[in-house]
Design a protein around this motif. Structure first.
Motif, PDB file in Angstrom:
ATOM      1  N   ASP A   1      -0.052   3.873   1.522  1.00 37.12           N
ATOM      2  CA  ASP A   1      -0.366   4.754   2.791  1.00 37.12           C
ATOM      3  C   ASP A   1       0.508   4.568   4.073  1.00 37.12           C
ATOM      4  O   ASP A   1       0.090   4.988   5.247  1.00 37.12           O
TER       5      ASP A   1
ATOM      6  N   ASP B   1       0.860  -1.254   0.090  1.00 41.68           N
ATOM      7  CA  ASP B   1       0.082  -0.090   0.023  1.00 41.68           C
ATOM      8  C   ASP B   1       0.708   1.324  -0.060  1.00 41.68           C
ATOM      9  O   ASP B   1       2.051   1.158   0.326  1.00 41.68           O
TER      10      ASP B   1
ATOM     11  N   ARG C   1      -3.035   4.332   9.839  1.00 40.18           N
ATOM     12  CA  ARG C   1      -2.979   5.261   8.891  1.00 40.18           C
ATOM     13  C   ARG C   1      -2.717   6.656   9.511  1.00 40.18           C
ATOM     14  O   ARG C   1      -3.466   7.119  10.597  1.00 40.18           O
TER      15      ARG C   1
ATOM     16  N   GLN D   1       0.900   2.147   5.735  1.00 42.40           N
ATOM     17  CA  GLN D   1       0.388   1.088   6.879  1.00 42.40           C
ATOM     18  C   GLN D   1       1.302  -0.159   6.760  1.00 42.40           C
ATOM     19  O   GLN D   1       1.278  -0.781   7.660  1.00 42.40           O
TER      20      GLN D   1
HETATM   21 MG    MG Z   1      -4.475   1.470   4.243  1.00 41.33          MG
END
Ligand code: MG
Ligand code: UDP
Length: 312
Positions: free
Chosen positions: A94, A92, A198, A96
């Protein structure tokens, strides 16, 4: 080229910079030839600009920019069409997932596995809306597909080149890649990876994803087991239904002609007719399915097998 990192990204402007920096550090430390492919899935925030600036300074960063938001699966598919490495790693954008965990996956691949899936431990998402549905989904998917993973939803995964080059992705099917790939006879391993809440931006999904995952599971199950022989599933059900209908009909005829009973107002008569009609229809659907499958595999030249190697 050894490693290709494929990252779908949608409106993650604040995350791109730190993500890139962390990736660079990790990849330099792993010490392989690599490329980073970020697929910008139609971002409408500052992400495209940041990506453009990063790309200008780094030839190892490829950016594929979609015209609009096509969804995470499409972004994965685009990355899979463009990568050149021997091993592809997805994650991902983001933050994470932790880029520093990439080497764990690479080590497993080197042990000989074809697919290595991350397992987010401990998972940093809300319990009721995320972790609970995902626990149920993981259990169901494992049961139905026969590929037992604790965390199908984790994006941090690694695949050998051939595995993803042979997988056709549609709809929302990216989380099922290990299960679909298993059709080819791949070996799948799982490694615990870190997971963080996040910090910037918002999650792109809500609870509605749960029902979509369930429906996708149905599709995957069908594609995996019966896509080359629909007559076996529909025809099988059709035969059972038709046979039961005939049986009931026979019994009613016996009651009418041998015993002289009135059968006109018996619900069983309706059931017998229903079952017979249903049987015929199911068998017809199976036959139609066979026709569709033939055009499908014929037109796309899709092989119905997967070769590991040829010794010539
Ligand atoms: Mg995520
Ligand atoms: N993403 C994407 N296209 C979309 C939705 C999400 O490329 O239409 C990307 C997103 O930028 C992130 C990853 O897919 O890198 C996972 O999304 P998200 O973090 O929202 O999912 P969650 O972790 O909440 O399940």
């Amino acid at each position: 080229m050894d490693l290709s990192i494929v990252i779908p990204l949608y409106n993650e402007a604040e995350n791109v910079g730190p993500l890139y920096a962390q990736l660079k550090t990790t990849l330099e430390r792993v010490g392989r030839e690599y490329e980073i492919i970020i697929v910008d899935d139609g971002s409408t925030d500052g992400s495209p600009n940041v990506l453009k600036r990063l790309h200008e300074r780094d030839i190892r960063l490829k950016v594929i920019r979609f015209r609009r938001n096509f969804g995470q699966t499409a972004a994965f598919a685009a990355g899979f069409d463009h990568f050149q490495g021997q091993v592809v790693i997805t994650m991902d954008a983001d933050l994470q997932n932790d880029p520093a965990d990439i080497h764990l996956l690479v080590e497993k691949i080197e042990e000989g596995y074809d697919v290595v899936s991350g397992w987010r431990l401990p998972r940093q998402d809300p319990f009721l809306t995320r972790r609970l549905p995902s626990m149920i989904a993981n259990w169901l998917i494992s049961q139905v597909t026969g590929v037992h993973l604790h965390d199908y939803g984790c994006s941090l995964k690694a695949y050998r080149r051939e595995v993803v080059k042979n997988v056709q992705l549609y709809g929302d099917l990216h989380r099922f890649i290990p299960a679909i790939a298993n059709w080819m006879g791949v070996s799948v391993a799982e490694v615990p990876v870190r997971h963080y809440p996040r910090r910037f931006g918002r999650s792109k999904y809500g609870l509605s994803r749960a029902s979509r995952v369930l429906l996708d599971l149905l599709t995957v199950r069908f594609l995996l087991s019966y896509s080359t022989r629909p007559i076996h599933i529909f025809g099988g059900l059709g035969l059972i239904s038709f046979a039961m209908g005939i049986g009931l009909g026979g019994y009613l005829s016996f009651a009418k002609f041998a015993l002289g009973q009135d059968i006109g107002d018996r619900p069983l008569l309706l059931l017998a007719i229903l079952l017979m009609v249903l049987g015929v229809q199911l068998i017809s659907i199976g036959l139609l399915g066979e026709l569709v499958v033939r055009t499908y595999y014929g037109a796309l030249h899709k092989p119905i097998y997967a070769v590991r190697e040829v010794l010539d």
